[in-house]
Motif scaffolding. Structure first.
Motif, PDB file in Angstrom:
ATOM      1  N   PRO A  61       0.810  -1.224   0.000  1.00 53.40           N
ATOM      2  CA  PRO A  61       0.000   0.000   0.000  1.00 53.40           C
ATOM      3  C   PRO A  61       0.842   1.272   0.000  1.00 53.40           C
ATOM      4  N   ILE A  62       0.376   2.271  -0.765  1.00 61.86           N
ATOM      5  CA  ILE A  62       1.055   3.581  -0.798  1.00 61.86           C
ATOM      6  C   ILE A  62       0.097   4.697  -0.377  1.00 61.86           C
ATOM      7  N   GLY A  63      -1.109   4.309   0.126  1.00 61.47           N
ATOM      8  CA  GLY A  63      -2.118   5.307   0.492  1.00 61.47           C
ATOM      9  C   GLY A  63      -3.206   5.354  -0.565  1.00 61.47           C
ATOM     10  N   ASN A  65      -5.761   3.639  -1.100  1.00 64.52           N
ATOM     11  CA  ASN A  65      -6.127   2.327  -1.671  1.00 64.52           C
ATOM     12  C   ASN A  65      -5.340   1.958  -2.910  1.00 64.52           C
ATOM     13  N   GLN A  66      -4.179   2.557  -3.084  1.00 61.80           N
ATOM     14  CA  GLN A  66      -3.350   2.247  -4.258  1.00 61.80           C
ATOM     15  C   GLN A  66      -2.132   1.447  -3.802  1.00 61.80           C
ATOM     16  N   THR A  67      -1.487   0.777  -4.753  1.00 56.56           N
ATOM     17  CA  THR A  67      -0.319  -0.034  -4.387  1.00 56.56           C
ATOM     18  C   THR A  67       0.870   0.242  -5.303  1.00 56.56           C
ATOM     19  N   ILE A  68       2.049   0.063  -4.736  1.00 51.69           N
ATOM     20  CA  ILE A  68       3.292   0.094  -5.514  1.00 51.69           C
ATOM     21  C   ILE A  68       3.484  -1.336  -6.016  1.00 51.69           C
ATOM     22  N   SER A  69       3.910  -1.494  -7.273  1.00 50.09           N
ATOM     23  CA  SER A  69       4.122  -2.838  -7.821  1.00 50.09           C
ATOM     24  C   SER A  69       5.302  -3.497  -7.133  1.00 50.09           C
ATOM     25  N   GLU A  92       4.566   8.857 -18.261  1.00 47.94           N
ATOM     26  CA  GLU A  92       4.111   7.823 -17.323  1.00 47.94           C
ATOM     27  C   GLU A  92       2.697   8.170 -16.853  1.00 47.94           C
ATOM     28  N   VAL A  93       1.807   7.190 -16.833  1.00 46.74           N
ATOM     29  CA  VAL A  93       0.463   7.384 -16.267  1.00 46.74           C
ATOM     30  C   VAL A  93       0.369   6.547 -14.997  1.00 46.74           C
ATOM     31  N   GLY A  94       0.041   7.228 -13.856  1.00 47.37           N
ATOM     32  CA  GLY A  94      -0.043   6.530 -12.573  1.00 47.37           C
ATOM     33  C   GLY A  94       1.227   6.765 -11.766  1.00 47.37           C
ATOM     34  N   GLY A  96       1.583   7.466  -8.639  1.00 43.76           N
ATOM     35  CA  GLY A  96       1.520   6.751  -7.361  1.00 43.76           C
ATOM     36  C   GLY A  96       2.516   7.309  -6.365  1.00 43.76           C
ATOM     37  N   SER A  97       3.373   6.435  -5.833  1.00 44.93           N
ATOM     38  CA  SER A  97       4.377   6.863  -4.851  1.00 44.93           C
ATOM     39  C   SER A  97       5.524   7.636  -5.497  1.00 44.93           C
ATOM     40  N   GLY A  98       5.682   7.486  -6.819  1.00 45.52           N
ATOM     41  CA  GLY A  98       6.804   8.127  -7.510  1.00 45.52           C
ATOM     42  C   GLY A  98       8.022   7.209  -7.631  1.00 45.52           C
ATOM     43  N   TYR A  99       7.898   5.946  -7.202  1.00 44.74           N
ATOM     44  CA  TYR A  99       9.053   5.029  -7.248  1.00 44.74           C
ATOM     45  C   TYR A  99       9.477   4.734  -8.697  1.00 44.74           C
ATOM     46  N   THR A 113       4.777  12.857 -15.939  1.00 42.74           N
ATOM     47  CA  THR A 113       4.024  11.859 -15.194  1.00 42.74           C
ATOM     48  C   THR A 113       2.676  12.408 -14.734  1.00 42.74           C
ATOM     49  N   ILE A 114       1.633  11.563 -14.831  1.00 39.66           N
ATOM     50  CA  ILE A 114       0.255  11.985 -14.531  1.00 39.66           C
ATOM     51  C   ILE A 114      -0.308  11.130 -13.397  1.00 39.66           C
ATOM     52  N   GLU A 115      -0.938  11.785 -12.414  1.00 38.61           N
ATOM     53  CA  GLU A 115      -1.597  11.077 -11.310  1.00 38.61           C
ATOM     54  C   GLU A 115      -2.954  11.735 -11.061  1.00 38.61           C
ATOM     55  N   ARG A 116      -4.021  10.899 -10.907  1.00 42.48           N
ATOM     56  CA  ARG A 116      -5.374  11.459 -10.727  1.00 42.48           C
ATOM     57  C   ARG A 116      -5.691  11.794  -9.271  1.00 42.48           C
ATOM     58  N   GLN A 117      -4.957  11.199  -8.305  1.00 45.73           N
ATOM     59  CA  GLN A 117      -5.216  11.436  -6.882  1.00 45.73           C
ATOM     60  C   GLN A 117      -4.328  12.577  -6.408  1.00 45.73           C
ATOM     61  N   GLN A 118      -4.964  13.673  -5.999  1.00 44.08           N
ATOM     62  CA  GLN A 118      -4.194  14.862  -5.640  1.00 44.08           C
ATOM     63  C   GLN A 118      -3.160  14.603  -4.530  1.00 44.08           C
ATOM     64  N   VAL A 158       2.273   2.870 -18.572  1.00 43.07           N
ATOM     65  CA  VAL A 158       1.052   3.017 -17.781  1.00 43.07           C
ATOM     66  C   VAL A 158       1.147   2.002 -16.649  1.00 43.07           C
ATOM     67  N   THR A 159       0.911   2.456 -15.393  1.00 40.86           N
ATOM     68  CA  THR A 159       1.040   1.522 -14.275  1.00 40.86           C
ATOM     69  C   THR A 159      -0.313   1.265 -13.591  1.00 40.86           C
ATOM     70  N   ALA A 160      -1.405   1.407 -14.360  1.00 40.39           N
ATOM     71  CA  ALA A 160      -2.738   1.027 -13.882  1.00 40.39           C
ATOM     72  C   ALA A 160      -3.401   0.272 -15.032  1.00 40.39           C
TER      73      ALA A 160
HETATM   74  N1  SAH Z   1       3.856   3.387 -10.467  1.00 43.41           N
HETATM   75  C1  SAH Z   1       3.369   3.616  -9.116  1.00 43.41           C
HETATM   76  C2  SAH Z   1       2.278   2.663  -8.742  1.00 43.41           C
HETATM   77  C3  SAH Z   1       1.054   3.134  -9.216  1.00 43.41           C
HETATM   78  S1  SAH Z   1      -0.423   2.421  -8.713  1.00 43.41           S
HETATM   79  C4  SAH Z   1       4.465   3.536  -8.104  1.00 43.41           C
HETATM   80  O1  SAH Z   1       5.615   3.265  -8.481  1.00 43.41           O
HETATM   81  O2  SAH Z   1       4.159   3.751  -6.925  1.00 43.41           O
HETATM   82  C5  SAH Z   1      -1.375   3.137 -10.017  1.00 43.41           C
HETATM   83  C6  SAH Z   1      -1.591   4.612  -9.879  1.00 43.41           C
HETATM   84  O3  SAH Z   1      -2.349   5.005 -11.034  1.00 43.41           O
HETATM   85  C7  SAH Z   1      -2.409   5.023  -8.660  1.00 43.41           C
HETATM   86  O4  SAH Z   1      -1.715   5.983  -7.944  1.00 43.41           O
HETATM   87  C8  SAH Z   1      -3.707   5.576  -9.277  1.00 43.41           C
HETATM   88  O5  SAH Z   1      -4.247   6.651  -8.525  1.00 43.41           O
HETATM   89  C9  SAH Z   1      -3.224   6.031 -10.641  1.00 43.41           C
HETATM   90  N2  SAH Z   1      -4.265   6.144 -11.664  1.00 43.41           N
HETATM   91  C10 SAH Z   1      -5.320   5.307 -11.893  1.00 43.41           C
HETATM   92  N3  SAH Z   1      -6.057   5.742 -12.945  1.00 43.41           N
HETATM   93  C11 SAH Z   1      -5.430   6.867 -13.401  1.00 43.41           C
HETATM   94  C12 SAH Z   1      -5.710   7.793 -14.454  1.00 43.41           C
HETATM   95  N4  SAH Z   1      -6.773   7.658 -15.251  1.00 43.41           N
HETATM   96  N5  SAH Z   1      -4.869   8.821 -14.627  1.00 43.41           N
HETATM   97  C13 SAH Z   1      -3.785   9.002 -13.816  1.00 43.41           C
HETATM   98  N6  SAH Z   1      -3.491   8.179 -12.794  1.00 43.41           N
HETATM   99  C14 SAH Z   1      -4.284   7.120 -12.576  1.00 43.41           C
END
Ligand code: SAH
Length: 220
Positions: A61-63, A65-69, A92-94, A96-99, A113-118, A158-160
């Motif tokens: 978990p990274i907060g 309800n999302q997870t780091i792979s 990069e899409v997602g 997350g933690s920025g890892y 890099t794009i993240e939907r959760q502020q 893309v990581t989602a």
């Molecule tokens: N690569 C990240 C793990 C990401 S988990 C890491 O290394 O930690 C996937 C992430 O994708 C989550 O943070 C989730 O909020 C984000 N996400 C899901 N749908 C998205 C969308 N449509 N646009 C941007 N981010 C999205």
């Protein structure tokens, strides 16, 4: 340094070294990637209650309800990029933690890099600036819509997980560029494809589970 700080450092180093041995055992051979993953403090990227597991072969978990792979998935995606992509610009899409973003920033000239959760978008930005990384542009946005300005990137990662590749992401990618994305159809897989005009050539795939790619922004 106090004795307890020294003890924590030694324990972290030994967990990180074991992680590297596991990655090598699973076919990750790229030496710069392995030494980078040895040096990045992965325990600072996960929720603090799970930091003792940060180097284990499991998603965490990274907060929100999302997870780091797990490390192997991150390493495999990155190794595909190192084998097949030019190291210019990556989207990069997602975040997350920025890892994963942190790893990309060491190889590519520029990372978008794009993240939907502020809240994740904000904490990833803070974490990477503490690590003195300054070639990353962060966006609080929905990856389905691509980047707000025209981009012509060498790679999209893309990581989602989605059931198809969003059109706006295909449009950002150069001809000959590399797409890495998990798709849940016909079975959950992470794949690596090369864009060749209107065709996609599959360069590699592997079973994997990711959190879903969702629509719209979360602002809080
Ligand atoms: N690569 C990240 C793990 C990401 S988990 C890491 O290394 O930690 C996937 C992430 O994708 C989550 O943070 C989730 O909020 C984000 N996400 C899901 N749908 C998205 C969308 N449509 N646009 C941007 N981010 C999205």
């Amino acid at each position: 340094m106090t004795n307890s700080q020294l003890h924590n450092l030694t324990t972290t180093n030994s967990k990180a070294s074991k992680m590297i041995v596991e990655l090598q055992r699973h076919g990750i051979q790229h030496e710069t990637l392995l030494s980078l993953m040895l040096s990045i403090p992965r325990h600072d990227f996960v929720e603090s209650a799970f930091s003792h597991l940060a180097y284990s072969a499991t998603p965490l978990p990274i907060g929100r309800n999302q997870t780091i792979s797990q490390p192997l998935t991150v390493a495999r995606m990155t190794q595909w990029l190192l084998e097949h992509s030019r190291m210019g610009r990556v989207l990069e899409v997602g975040t997350g933690s920025g890892y994963q973003t942190c790893i990309l920033s060491h190889f590519f000239n520029k990372v978008h890099t794009i993240e939907r959760q502020q809240s994740l978008f904000e904490s990833a930005q803070k974490r990477l600036s503490q690590l003195a990384i300054n070639n990353v542009e962060f966006l609080h946005g929905d990856g389905h819509l691509g980047w707000p300005a025209a981009l012509d990137v060498d790679a999209v990662i893309v990581t989602a997980m989605a059931n198809k590749v969003p059109l706006a992401l295909m449009d950002c990618l150069k001809d000959g560029g590399i797409l890495i994305m998990p798709l849940d159809q016909p079975a959950p897989m992470i794949g690596c494809w090369k864009k060749m005009g209107n065709q996609w050539k599959c360069l590699g795939e592997s079973p994997a589970h990711f959190v879903p790619m969702l629509e719209g922004l979360v602002c809080e």
